[in-house]
Scaffold this active site. Sequence first.
Site, PDB file in Angstrom:
ATOM      1  N   GLU A  64      68.601  71.258  68.829  1.00 31.00           N
ATOM      2  CA  GLU A  64      69.810  71.696  69.506  1.00 31.00           C
ATOM      3  C   GLU A  64      69.447  72.622  70.650  1.00 31.00           C
ATOM      4  O   GLU A  64      68.555  73.446  70.526  1.00 31.00           O
ATOM      5  CB  GLU A  64      70.723  72.428  68.533  1.00 31.00           C
ATOM      6  CG  GLU A  64      71.608  71.487  67.768  1.00 31.00           C
ATOM      7  CD  GLU A  64      72.429  72.224  66.738  1.00 31.00           C
ATOM      8  OE1 GLU A  64      73.653  72.153  66.803  1.00 31.00           O
ATOM      9  OE2 GLU A  64      71.823  72.886  65.878  1.00 31.00           O
ATOM     10  N   ASP A  92      70.972  72.937  55.891  1.00 29.42           N
ATOM     11  CA  ASP A  92      70.120  72.811  57.075  1.00 29.42           C
ATOM     12  C   ASP A  92      69.492  71.419  57.161  1.00 29.42           C
ATOM     13  O   ASP A  92      69.311  70.878  58.249  1.00 29.42           O
ATOM     14  CB  ASP A  92      69.015  73.875  57.060  1.00 29.42           C
ATOM     15  CG  ASP A  92      69.589  75.284  57.118  1.00 29.42           C
ATOM     16  OD1 ASP A  92      70.678  75.457  57.705  1.00 29.42           O
ATOM     17  OD2 ASP A  92      68.956  76.213  56.572  1.00 29.42           O
ATOM     18  N   ASP A 148      66.394  71.607  62.639  1.00 26.32           N
ATOM     19  CA  ASP A 148      67.555  72.494  62.673  1.00 26.32           C
ATOM     20  C   ASP A 148      67.080  73.940  62.615  1.00 26.32           C
ATOM     21  O   ASP A 148      66.264  74.301  61.763  1.00 26.32           O
ATOM     22  CB  ASP A 148      68.488  72.205  61.501  1.00 26.32           C
ATOM     23  CG  ASP A 148      69.736  73.085  61.558  1.00 26.32           C
ATOM     24  OD1 ASP A 148      70.325  73.187  62.650  1.00 26.32           O
ATOM     25  OD2 ASP A 148      70.096  73.679  60.522  1.00 26.32           O
TER      26      ASP A 148
END
Length: 363
Positions: free
Chosen positions: A264, A346, A180
């Site tokens: 991501e 996170d 993340d």
Amino acid sequence: MNKAFKFRIYPKTEQQIVIAKTFGCARFVYNRMLADRIQHYKETGKSLNNTPAQYKKEFEWLKEVDSLALANAQLNLNKAYKNFFRDKAIGFPKFKSKKSNHRSYTTNCVNGNIKVERGYIKLPKLGVVKIKQHRDVPDEYRLKSVTISRTPTGKYYASILYEYEKHIEPVEPEIIVGLDYSMKELFVSSDGTSAEYPKYYRQSLAKLKREQKKLSNCEKGSHNRTKQRIKVAKLHEKVANQRKDFLHKSSRQITNAVDVVCIEDLNMKGMSQALNFGKSVSDNGFGLFVSMLDYKLREQGKQVVKIDKWFPSSKKCSGCGEVKDALLLSERQYHCEACGITLNRDYNASLNIRSEGIRMLLA
Ligand SMILES: [Zn+2]
């Protein structure tokens, strides 16, 4: 596969003049084409397909520089447009400023116009330039292009892109992590670790900030200001190099340890988060980190799995799957009302990214 090598080069004074001219022409063509495209669109509502060749009639001096550098300026502009249409958040192509610290141009290898031989590189319009080649390039590598750049402190570099054939056996994914994005720590991993920039880097960064502040207090046009500007430019370079070293090390460690990295597809998410904090995300280096990871993994038959940026990695509970309506950026702990778990925000997101990546791999 592609691989780039960056070597310091030592152009002579007259070669430096040619390089500076090429920077200028490439920037000119880029800006001119962009301006004409904007104008054309305003007038007709249609896009314009202009090329550098069209401008050579009107601006004869463009003929004096490496024409491939101009062709690459056009490619860069096309790419900027494409990125913008793919993701509006990236923003419309910008004009290149004369004052920009980043000066470079790219030229391509056609019919042996570029050659690297012991200690020297032959380049179009420049001839033979001394090069400090600290690594050997395997014979079977094919030279594709060279990007010449100059740092604000006046160092010259050639980044040489090679292409090579390699059969890579895909690795059966067994060890999978989710990362993340974290503005403070670069990333938090689903294996419970996080990447922290080393202390020496933070110290350099703090020093850079102090010296930048000093610079802004220097009287305009003064000798002290010039001196301070050079000091700041040197620190910038130092910080950038330290950051790059760290990103290389960190991405190498992960590549050696795992088979798949789920991440991501976010650049933009990081950007908006940073904007919320009123900071520049470019300092964080996450985008560079992801591209390093990507090529290092692929070289070994491993992979990066990119998760849709709309996937609610932060709002979702990694324990029970419940998704919150809202989660403030200031909430550093994720607490789930549904199942009662409390986790570092996170870390929770990295676990979600990992399971979403696994789902995508299996789909
Ligand atoms: Zn839950």
